[in-house]
Motif scaffolding. Structure first.
Motif: not given
Length: 509
Positions: A129-156
């Motif tokens: 998603a970050a490579r495709a140019g998206f700036e925002r992603v919604i993920v489950p709470h259990g995947n939060a730490e994993e998703a935030r390992l990707v820089p440059g994208i807002e994770v909720h």
């Protein structure tokens, strides 16, 4: 507004593809249909979405809902599309503002109570998603730490579907629910295993350092209790720390397998599949979904095959192509998945089925034909791809019980490995090779890298009399350059080449 769009991610191997999720309402018999090559798990999303919306207090459309996953030709699998399907459906009747969801990517599975459940593969999905140019992603709470390992994208990270709707501006009451956690798996850290624990195996420890310094594949043969497994398990601890990019690759593969990812680990991975593992378990498989095998999970790390002759012959031979190319391509009906598989292979085997052949003071009960058949389970082409072939003997009981520790610790060995790899990287600067084990043989046999005739003479004689093949010839040269890097010399001499010949074939120069 009867049509709404948002985004999800379909994974093929470690590659993520953005999928546009379109939901449309029509004045027909109420129903829910998902089109666009969904698999069975994705086709069942209709009921999960309906129940999750109702239990979250969100108005589900009372007309016919058609959800299209585009591109329609791309196979989609898994329950990670649930959240995107739900918000697109809710947006068709304005429960969620349609404009708010167009620029967001939604990943996650829905429970019937409306909670978001973690799914595997979130890290490569967010990276796509970050490579495709998206700036925002919604993920489950259990995947939060994993998703935030990707820089440059807002994770909720959301706990429930109601929370996702509220994030997009819906007027909904968010209940206080317990988040669904990602299952954890405890592993023994390779960094905690020290070479100082290995007593009486100085030659084997030195060969292990050579293997680490040059990225060489290695085979340890010897009787049970000689310390083969102990040596292999300490290899990751003396390898250089993974770079951020390499650690991200390893974490993405770990995420695909459904294991917990909370940080980027700089220690090389270690995989040791049981000898009953099939070829599909080693290289990966799956008819509808490509699942990574042990060689993929060992990417940037170590694959250890204990009791190697007990593995199926077809499983062992399946390693030959990945050892050369550093990747594995799984071709199935309708899709092709490519996984990275650049690993260091360590094999361990007994000298015979009973393990006592050639052991001083022990009696081997195996017939000669059985011994030859046992050793022959490793094909010649696979043996040729092994750089270091070392025989390991048992340590004397008096020394094993003395309480002494080796003078070479893992920290000291890692420092030697880093220095040797630094010399190799300086030599191969500007080329695609990072360690001597990756350098093509013709590059070492030609031009400025060709060794003087006097130095090559023992190896040339071994090639002429058939003691080594041309592939083994090249591997001896690679080991010789690694030995020179460890010694701090600019080019291998007769001593380094003789030692390399011994490590490869047990031959003295």
């Amino acid at each position: 507004m009867s049509t709404a769009r948002t985004w999800a991610v379909a994974l093929t191997g470690v590659d993520g593809h953005l999928v546009e999720v379109e939901a449309d309402l029509s004045n027909q018999t109420p129903g829910f249909q998902i089109i666009g090559l969904p698999d069975k798990a994705l086709g069942e999303a209709a009921q999960r979405v309906r129940n999750a919306c109702v239990n979250a207090g969100l108005d589900f459309p009372r007309r016919r809902v058609t959800v299209n996953l585009s591109p329609a030709s791309l196979p989609k699998h898994g329950s990670g599309f649930d959240v995107s399907i739900a918000v697109a459906t809710l947006a068709t009747e304005g429960v969620v503002p349609p404009r708010a969801i167009r620029s967001a990517v939604h990943i996650g599975e829905l429970g019937l109570d409306g909670r978001l459940r973690p799914v595997p593969g979130v890290l490569p999905a967010v990276f796509a998603a970050a490579r495709a140019g998206f700036e925002r992603v919604i993920v489950p709470h259990g995947n939060a730490e994993e998703a935030r390992l990707v820089p440059g994208i807002e994770v909720h990270a959301a706990i429930s579907l109601a929370e996702v709707a509220a994030v997009h501006g819906a007027d909904v009451e968010v209940a206080d629910l317990e988040p669904v956690a990602m299952p954890s798996d405890d592993q023994v850290a390779a960094a905690s295993l020290d070479l100082a624990d290995v007593v009486g195996q100085d030659e084997a420890v030195e060969a292990l350092v050579v293997a680490a310094a040059g990225g060489h594949h290695m085979m340890l043969s010897g009787p049970p209790g000689a310390g083969k497994t102990m040596l292999a398990r300490r290899l990751p601890g003396i390898l250089p720390p993974l770079s951020d990019a390499e650690a991200l690759e390893v974490a993405a593969i770990r995420s695909l397998t459904g294991r917990s990812v909370t940080r980027l680990d700089s220690v090389a991975p270690f995989e040791a599949p049981h000898h009953s593992a099939s070829a599909a378990a080693l290289v990966g498989g799956g008819s509808r979904v490509a699942r990574p095998g042990a060689i993929v999970r060992a990417h940037r790390g170590v694959l250890f095959l204990d009791e190697t002759p007990e593995f199926q012959r077809v499983a062992l031979d399946a390693l030959r192509q990945p050892l050369e190319s550093g990747r594995i391509e799984l071709i199935r009906s309708g899709f092709t998945a490519t996984f990275p598989a650049r690993f260091q292979l360590i094999l361990a085997m007994n000298p015979c089925p009973c393990g006592q052949y050639g052991v001083r003071g022990e009696e081997c009960t195996c017939p000669p034909m059985m011994i030859r058949r046992y050793a022959g389970r490793l094909s010649g082409p696979l043996r040729d791809r092994i750089d270091i072939d070392l025989r390991v003997a048992r340590v004397a009981a008096s020394r094993a019980t003395s309480g002494e520790r080796s003078t070479l610790t893992s920290d000291a060995a890692r420092a030697r490995v880093l220095a040797a790899r630094g010399a190799a990287q300086e030599r191969w600067h500007g080329s695609p090779w990072r360690v001597n084990g990756d350098v093509p043989g013709e590059r070492l046999r030609q031009g400025t890298m060709r060794l003087p005739a006097a130095v090559r003479a023992p190896l040339d004689r071994a090639l002429e009399r058939g003691a080594v093949t041309l592939r083994a010839y090249d591997r001896v040269l690679r080991i010789a350059w690694t030995l020179a890097d460890l010694a701090g010399s600019g080019m291998p001499g007769v001593d380094e080449l003789g030692r390399a010949l011994f490590l490869k074939k047990g031959l003295l120069a």
